[in-house]
Design a protein around this motif. Structure first.
Motif, PDB file in Angstrom:
ATOM      1  N   MET A 189       0.829  -1.208   0.000  1.00 30.95           N
ATOM      2  CA  MET A 189       0.000   0.000   0.000  1.00 30.95           C
ATOM      3  C   MET A 189       0.861   1.255   0.000  1.00 30.95           C
ATOM      4  O   MET A 189       0.601   2.214  -0.748  1.00 30.95           O
ATOM      5  CB  MET A 189      -0.921  -0.024   1.216  1.00 30.95           C
ATOM      6  N   LEU A 190       1.907   1.270   0.819  1.00 29.82           N
ATOM      7  CA  LEU A 190       2.761   2.445   0.940  1.00 29.82           C
ATOM      8  C   LEU A 190       3.555   2.691  -0.333  1.00 29.82           C
ATOM      9  O   LEU A 190       3.717   3.843  -0.765  1.00 29.82           O
ATOM     10  CB  LEU A 190       3.689   2.282   2.136  1.00 29.82           C
ATOM     11  N   VAL A 191       4.067   1.637  -0.947  1.00 27.69           N
ATOM     12  CA  VAL A 191       4.866   1.781  -2.168  1.00 27.69           C
ATOM     13  C   VAL A 191       4.040   2.418  -3.278  1.00 27.69           C
ATOM     14  O   VAL A 191       4.502   3.325  -3.978  1.00 27.69           O
ATOM     15  CB  VAL A 191       5.409   0.409  -2.604  1.00 27.69           C
ATOM     16  N   HIS A 192       2.806   1.970  -3.445  1.00 28.20           N
ATOM     17  CA  HIS A 192       1.963   2.556  -4.485  1.00 28.20           C
ATOM     18  C   HIS A 192       1.604   4.001  -4.169  1.00 28.20           C
ATOM     19  O   HIS A 192       1.490   4.837  -5.073  1.00 28.20           O
ATOM     20  CB  HIS A 192       0.698   1.713  -4.665  1.00 28.20           C
ATOM     21  N   SER A 193       1.446   4.304  -2.882  1.00 27.63           N
ATOM     22  CA  SER A 193       1.152   5.683  -2.504  1.00 27.63           C
ATOM     23  C   SER A 193       2.352   6.588  -2.760  1.00 27.63           C
ATOM     24  O   SER A 193       2.192   7.720  -3.239  1.00 27.63           O
ATOM     25  CB  SER A 193       0.755   5.744  -1.023  1.00 27.63           C
TER      26      SER A 193
END
Length: 586
Positions: free
Chosen positions: A165-169
């Protein structure tokens, strides 16, 4: 089992130590002692113990967990970082803060309690693991610990789910320049006058308070005057401002404030708010905010909900995360003035005047947008493509098996520098830089169409299938395996002019297995490339050399492919000043 017993014993020891300290403090208080002078070692005696930090050395935000992975000066620090496992506790690791050469060690448990709140040992360990992973895979600015913690909480401290989730954000923020939004964005006059929302002091817990008069907002008029993209950008600006205010509240109040509170006034809500394009825009905004601002909503107070509200709630509630829905509180009629209403969460002196309080609330009243402000290009049209992509310097491509994505760069003279910056949004790829030994057409030989791609074109190819390494092509940057979520930056100083190809090729990580994978043979890459001409570069190599990371270059060589192309490839390249690798923060 052994790890759990050790963690339990550690927690018991900490608790016992605190009890002992509190006992002697109470004894001193009972004896009338209010202050204790700081202990000083005798003159000529060099203390070998741990220095006690002074009041000026109160740990600053992010000085705690960040220091555990940034220290590289001593062998001890390197070994301690590499030996962290699931049971590692963030509070047990100390590292010097770079305030000065003589700065004392900081107590990590003080930092955690001051800026992050109460965390269990498992939660601390998950935060350490995710932050260390970001240090290895993402070059440049690493998010603050509080920001990383929001994603862990949104995924119930599952490191793998939070990482995805964080990487895509992070890639989304880079693509749309979100980090610069507070400095570069200025709302239009229409939004300033008719967007009925604004900030209003804080709640009892110190959270920044946002007031939205949704029932007075002319959604159709706004969309036909400024467009859906402008409204979305304004909402993102509000969220960024909320993060900034929460960060300031953390610094000023002495305890962590990681979320905001919102009052939504629905007086005036009617069937006109159920306009289909408006609902579609609202769902899109919810999707973007849920994916990139998790755990930033501390409490949502919906007041004066009319009869039509259940219809709206039925439409949008399935798209709201379950954890977020639990923070919603609904008040019909004047119930918000009763016990359990606004006064339970907001100080009397801050309750807005239009809700029965005595505090003036400087939030626009909204109202109908004059039709004279409508623009033809926004008449019931939904935007195409990813939001906010107009001003971005990044491109996206869909790399499919047998159809790599290639970018051709014409280099007019030797000494020029080719630079690249890309993120793997989905799947795994190999990245290679090649030089064409003969002239080729500037037009691609093939364009592969993908339905999900903007404009339908997923990838382009310039290298003909008949071209081979050796007679037609030379490898100037050997293939590098890039995994899902990796962020890669690098450069190459060219030794010859001509046509250079940057190639992203689908990599099947299960290729060596006998199992049949059910995953689609498709990856997604967001990239930006640039050519720095030799005359503009002025022959200075210091800026490029500063990015070189010797500790990670070996990792890049281990991840490189040697058999991806037929023909010989260079084992070492004197022009390769920077390894195209996952650089950690210097």
């Amino acid at each position: 089992m052994v790890e759990k017993i050790a963690m339990k014993q550690y927690a018991a020891n900490i608790k016992k130590g605190k009890e002992v300290i509190e006992y002697y403090i109470n004894e001193l208080i009972s004896e009338g002692v209010s202050t204790i002078p700081r202990w000083q070692p005798p003159e000529g005696h060099k203390s070998k113990g741990i220095e006690i930090p002074s009041s000026e050395d109160t740990p600053s935000q992010d000085s705690g967990l960040r220091s555990r992975t940034n220290s590289s000066g001593s062998q001890h620090s390197r070994s301690s970082v590499s030996s962290l496992v699931l049971g590692a506790s963030a509070a047990t690791i100390k590292s010097p803060v770079s305030d000065g050469p003589s700065s004392p060690d900081k107590l990590e448990d003080v930092y955690i309690e001051r800026y992050l709140g109460n965390l269990s040992l498992v939660q601390e360990s998950a935060l350490v693991q995710l932050q260390q992973w970001l240090q290895k895979t993402h070059k440049g600015k690493i998010p603050k610990d509080a920001h990383i913690l929001r994603f862990l909480r949104a995924r119930e401290f599952s490191v793998e789910k939070a990482r995805e989730m964080l990487v895509h954000s992070l890639a989304w923020r880079k693509l749309h320049s979100i980090d610069k939004l507070l400095e570069t964005y200025t709302p239009s006059e229409v939004l300033l006058q008719y967007y009925s929302g604004g900030w209003h002091y804080s709640d009892k817990d110190g959270r920044p308070l946002y007031v939205l008069k949704l029932g007075q907002m002319d959604v159709k008029g706004l969309m036909r005057s400024v467009g859906e993209e402008a409204i979305l950008k304004h909402v993102l600006y509000v969220n960024e401002e909320g993060l900034r205010r929460a960060d300031e509240a953390t610094k000023s109040r002495g305890y962590p404030v990681s979320a905001c509170t919102c009052i939504v006034d629905l007086e005036g809500l009617s069937m006109r708010h159920l306009w289909r394009p408006g609902i579609r825009a609202l769902l899109r905004i919810i999707e973007v905010v849920e994916a990139n601002y998790p755990e930033t909503m501390g409490r949502l107070l919906i007041v004066r909900a009319p009869r039509v509200f259940p219809v709206l709630w039925t439409l949008i509630s399935p798209f709201i995360d379950e954890n977020t829905r639990q923070k919603f509180m609904f008040y019909g009629g004047n119930d918000y003035q009763e016990p359990g209403g606004l006064r339970d969460f907001i100080d009397e002196k801050y309750i807005p005047d239009f809700l029965g309080g005595h505090c003036y609330c400087d939030v626009p009243d909204g109202g109908l947008v004059p039709k004279s402000l409508y623009k033809e290009e926004y008449q019931d049209k939904s935007p195409e493509g990813p939001p906010l992509s107009v001003d971005s310097c990044y491109n996206t491509s869909h790399v499919v098996k047998d159809f790599p994505h290639e970018v051709m760069i014409q280099v007019p003279q030797r000494g020029s520098v080719i630079t690249w910056d890309f993120d793997i949004l989905k799947g795994d790829v190999t990245f290679t830089v090649l030089r064409c030994k003969r002239s080729i057409s500037a037009d691609p030989v093939h364009q592969h169409h993908v339905s999900a791609a903007t404009g339908g074109i997923g990838s382009v190819q310039y290298i003909d299938k008949n071209m081979q390494v050796g007679p037609d092509l030379s490898i100037v940057e050997r293939p590098l395996i890039c995994r899902d979520g990796d962020s890669v930056q690098g450069s190459h100083v060219v030794s010859e002019s001509g046509s250079y190809i940057l190639q992203w090729k689908y990599f099947d990580s299960a290729k060596t297995s006998f199992d049949f994978t059910l995953a689609p043979h498709k990856s997604k890459v967001m990239y930006h490339t640039e050519l720095l001409r030799s005359e503009a570069f002025r022959g200075s190599m210091s800026s490029l050399q500063s990015y070189h990371s010797g500790s990670l270059s070996s990792r890049a060589s281990q991840s490189s492919l040697t058999g991806s192309f037929s023909g010989p490839g260079p084992s070492s390249n004197p022009n390769r000043l920077v390894e195209s690798t996952r650089l950690s923060r210097p």
